[in-house]
Motif scaffolding. Structure first.
Motif, PDB file in Angstrom:
ATOM      1  N   ALA A   1       0.833  -1.205   0.000  1.00  0.00           N
ATOM      2  CA  ALA A   1       0.000   0.000   0.000  1.00  0.00           C
ATOM      3  C   ALA A   1       0.869   1.256   0.000  1.00  0.00           C
ATOM      4  O   ALA A   1       0.565   2.239  -0.687  1.00  0.00           O
ATOM      5  CB  ALA A   1      -0.927  -0.007   1.209  1.00  0.00           C
ATOM      6  N   ALA A   2       1.950   1.233   0.751  1.00  0.00           N
ATOM      7  CA  ALA A   2       2.865   2.377   0.786  1.00  0.00           C
ATOM      8  C   ALA A   2       3.535   2.574  -0.563  1.00  0.00           C
ATOM      9  O   ALA A   2       3.717   3.710  -1.034  1.00  0.00           O
ATOM     10  CB  ALA A   2       3.911   2.162   1.874  1.00  0.00           C
ATOM     11  N   GLN A   3       3.881   1.471  -1.218  1.00  0.00           N
ATOM     12  CA  GLN A   3       4.497   1.538  -2.542  1.00  0.00           C
ATOM     13  C   GLN A   3       3.521   2.123  -3.560  1.00  0.00           C
ATOM     14  O   GLN A   3       3.885   2.989  -4.368  1.00  0.00           O
ATOM     15  CB  GLN A   3       4.947   0.141  -2.965  1.00  0.00           C
ATOM     16  CG  GLN A   3       5.659   0.083  -4.306  1.00  0.00           C
ATOM     17  CD  GLN A   3       6.022  -1.342  -4.689  1.00  0.00           C
ATOM     18  OE1 GLN A   3       5.380  -2.292  -4.234  1.00  0.00           O
ATOM     19  NE2 GLN A   3       7.054  -1.500  -5.503  1.00  0.00           N
ATOM     20  N   ALA A   4       2.282   1.656  -3.513  1.00  0.00           N
ATOM     21  CA  ALA A   4       1.268   2.150  -4.449  1.00  0.00           C
ATOM     22  C   ALA A   4       1.012   3.644  -4.264  1.00  0.00           C
ATOM     23  O   ALA A   4       0.758   4.364  -5.238  1.00  0.00           O
ATOM     24  CB  ALA A   4      -0.029   1.360  -4.271  1.00  0.00           C
ATOM     25  N   ALA A   5       1.072   4.101  -3.019  1.00  0.00           N
ATOM     26  CA  ALA A   5       0.807   5.519  -2.732  1.00  0.00           C
ATOM     27  C   ALA A   5       1.987   6.409  -3.094  1.00  0.00           C
ATOM     28  O   ALA A   5       1.816   7.610  -3.306  1.00  0.00           O
ATOM     29  CB  ALA A   5       0.464   5.690  -1.261  1.00  0.00           C
ATOM     30  N   GLY A   6       3.186   5.843  -3.120  1.00  0.00           N
ATOM     31  CA  GLY A   6       4.379   6.648  -3.392  1.00  0.00           C
ATOM     32  C   GLY A   6       4.848   7.434  -2.190  1.00  0.00           C
ATOM     33  O   GLY A   6       5.126   8.636  -2.290  1.00  0.00           O
ATOM     34  N   VAL A   7       4.945   6.766  -1.042  1.00  0.00           N
ATOM     35  CA  VAL A   7       5.389   7.475   0.164  1.00  0.00           C
ATOM     36  C   VAL A   7       6.862   7.861   0.037  1.00  0.00           C
ATOM     37  O   VAL A   7       7.630   7.239  -0.712  1.00  0.00           O
ATOM     38  CB  VAL A   7       5.155   6.630   1.436  1.00  0.00           C
ATOM     39  CG1 VAL A   7       3.697   6.199   1.532  1.00  0.00           C
ATOM     40  CG2 VAL A   7       6.086   5.431   1.499  1.00  0.00           C
ATOM     41  N   ALA A   8       7.248   8.884   0.777  1.00  0.00           N
ATOM     42  CA  ALA A   8       8.617   9.398   0.696  1.00  0.00           C
ATOM     43  C   ALA A   8       9.579   8.661   1.607  1.00  0.00           C
ATOM     44  O   ALA A   8      10.801   8.689   1.388  1.00  0.00           O
ATOM     45  CB  ALA A   8       8.628  10.890   1.046  1.00  0.00           C
ATOM     46  N   GLN A   9       9.049   7.997   2.637  1.00  0.00           N
ATOM     47  CA  GLN A   9       9.890   7.280   3.600  1.00  0.00           C
ATOM     48  C   GLN A   9       9.037   6.214   4.265  1.00  0.00           C
ATOM     49  O   GLN A   9       7.917   6.484   4.704  1.00  0.00           O
ATOM     50  CB  GLN A   9      10.442   8.230   4.667  1.00  0.00           C
ATOM     51  CG  GLN A   9      11.284   7.563   5.753  1.00  0.00           C
ATOM     52  CD  GLN A   9      11.667   8.530   6.870  1.00  0.00           C
ATOM     53  OE1 GLN A   9      11.035   9.567   7.042  1.00  0.00           O
ATOM     54  NE2 GLN A   9      12.705   8.208   7.614  1.00  0.00           N
ATOM     55  N   LEU A  10       9.579   4.999   4.335  1.00  0.00           N
ATOM     56  CA  LEU A  10       8.929   3.933   5.090  1.00  0.00           C
ATOM     57  C   LEU A  10       9.902   3.455   6.157  1.00  0.00           C
ATOM     58  O   LEU A  10      10.926   2.834   5.840  1.00  0.00           O
ATOM     59  CB  LEU A  10       8.528   2.769   4.189  1.00  0.00           C
ATOM     60  CG  LEU A  10       7.852   1.589   4.911  1.00  0.00           C
ATOM     61  CD1 LEU A  10       6.543   2.032   5.556  1.00  0.00           C
ATOM     62  CD2 LEU A  10       7.615   0.429   3.973  1.00  0.00           C
ATOM     63  N   ALA A  11       9.597   3.790   7.405  1.00  0.00           N
ATOM     64  CA  ALA A  11      10.404   3.315   8.527  1.00  0.00           C
ATOM     65  C   ALA A  11       9.735   2.076   9.102  1.00  0.00           C
ATOM     66  O   ALA A  11       8.501   1.986   9.130  1.00  0.00           O
ATOM     67  CB  ALA A  11      10.525   4.397   9.591  1.00  0.00           C
ATOM     68  N   TYR A  12      10.549   1.129   9.540  1.00  0.00           N
ATOM     69  CA  TYR A  12      10.009  -0.128  10.054  1.00  0.00           C
ATOM     70  C   TYR A  12      10.690  -0.506  11.357  1.00  0.00           C
ATOM     71  O   TYR A  12      11.923  -0.454  11.452  1.00  0.00           O
ATOM     72  CB  TYR A  12      10.198  -1.257   9.033  1.00  0.00           C
ATOM     73  CG  TYR A  12       9.853  -2.620   9.590  1.00  0.00           C
ATOM     74  CD1 TYR A  12       8.547  -2.918   9.963  1.00  0.00           C
ATOM     75  CD2 TYR A  12      10.829  -3.591   9.792  1.00  0.00           C
ATOM     76  CE1 TYR A  12       8.220  -4.154  10.511  1.00  0.00           C
ATOM     77  CE2 TYR A  12      10.515  -4.831  10.331  1.00  0.00           C
ATOM     78  CZ  TYR A  12       9.214  -5.106  10.692  1.00  0.00           C
ATOM     79  OH  TYR A  12       8.900  -6.311  11.245  1.00  0.00           O
TER      80      TYR A  12
END
Length: 288
Positions: A91-102
């Protein structure tokens, strides 16, 4: 662009929201939650609520927007987390987020205990997605132990198969502060980096037992037992066999140094020393 925290009503998530609101206005802060009612207090503080469920991928479509800086807090359902986390990543990839922290596990791909496997798989999924990432490889929370103080005090015993292994734990609030720092600081400083996060001071379970005894005024002793004996003690106390196996395996990892210090990333991110174990024990005893 928003700063988005998933699992925001959980124990870590709420502390991350607190740390964010201490650093930035509420306007750009969004919380992804399953239960709107459970998050009513966050909405009252000005946090935007986005309703979604890790286990229902179709609900995640509206959880993120282009340019968001997102914190994926690992789920609590061991055995289901890879599918859940992968849905969030997609979902984050589809939205085009600027940063994904995990929020992963100390050691990342080098961690060799059962509880690490789902975290390692999630990190691989994030890397495969091509998203700009920040891996927050959290060490052990001191609260993992202090939450279990009631039976420790009742029996006057800390029992483990960890031997004299050392644990560089920190408080849950310390890890939350680190997450807030990477979500509010200059994004370019934290992209495509992995932070190994642990407390400043490592301790053994014998030292933990001694500190509980000192602060409580009761006799508390540490007993190191073989793994099989510890497994039998746990299952005899009603711990499900699968979870007992995970706990025994974690203690094996502790004995081998897997949760000892890996540096000072946590202190550097939060700009202060990590919370001493004695302080967390004291707070737990005060609330008991």
């Amino acid at each position: 662009m928003s700063i988005v925290v998933t699992g925001a009503t959980g124990q870590l998530g709420r502390l991350v929201i607190d740390a964010l609101l201490a650093a930035v206005p509420a306007g750009p802060v969004a919380a992804v939650v399953r239960d709107k009612a459970k998050a009513a207090d966050l909405a009252e503080r000005g946090v935007e609520l986005r309703i979604a469920d890790y286990s229902r991928p179709e609900t995640l479509a509206g959880a993120f927007e282009a340019g968001d800086r997102v914190l994926l807090i690992s789920g609590s359902e061991v055995g289901r987390r890879v599918a859940q986390h992968t849905a969030v990543v997609a979902a984050a990839q589809a939205a085009g987020v600027a940063q994904l922290a995990y929020t992963g596990i100390l050691g990342g791909p080098e961690a060799d205990f059962l509880l690490a496997e789902e975290h390692k798989a999630t990190e691989r999924a994030v890397l495969d997605s091509g998203l700009p990432y920040t891996f927050l490889r959290n060490g052990w929370y001191t609260e993992n132990y202090t939450a279990n103080l009631a039976p420790v005090l009742a029996h006057g015993a800390v029992v483990s198969n960890a031997g004299e292994g050392r644990i560089a734990s920190a408080s849950r609030a310390d890890y939350a502060a680190a997450a807030a720092a990477v979500l509010t600081g200059p994004v370019e400083e934290h992209l495509n980096r992995a932070y190994e996060l642990n407390g400043d001071v490592s301790w053994s379970l014998a030292e933990y037992a001694a500190e509980v005894a000192r602060q409580s005024g009761r006799e508390v002793a540490y007993t190191s037992v073989p793994a099989e004996a510890h497994r039998e003690i746990l299952t005899g106390a009603g711990v499900p066999a699968q979870f007992a196996e995970i706990l025994v395996d974690v203690d094996r990892a502790v004995e081998h140094g897997a949760l000892a210090s890996r540096g000072d990333d946590l202190t550097r991110l939060i700009g202060r020393p990590t919370t001493p174990i004695a302080e967390t024990i004291g707070a737990a005893l005060a609330g008991a």
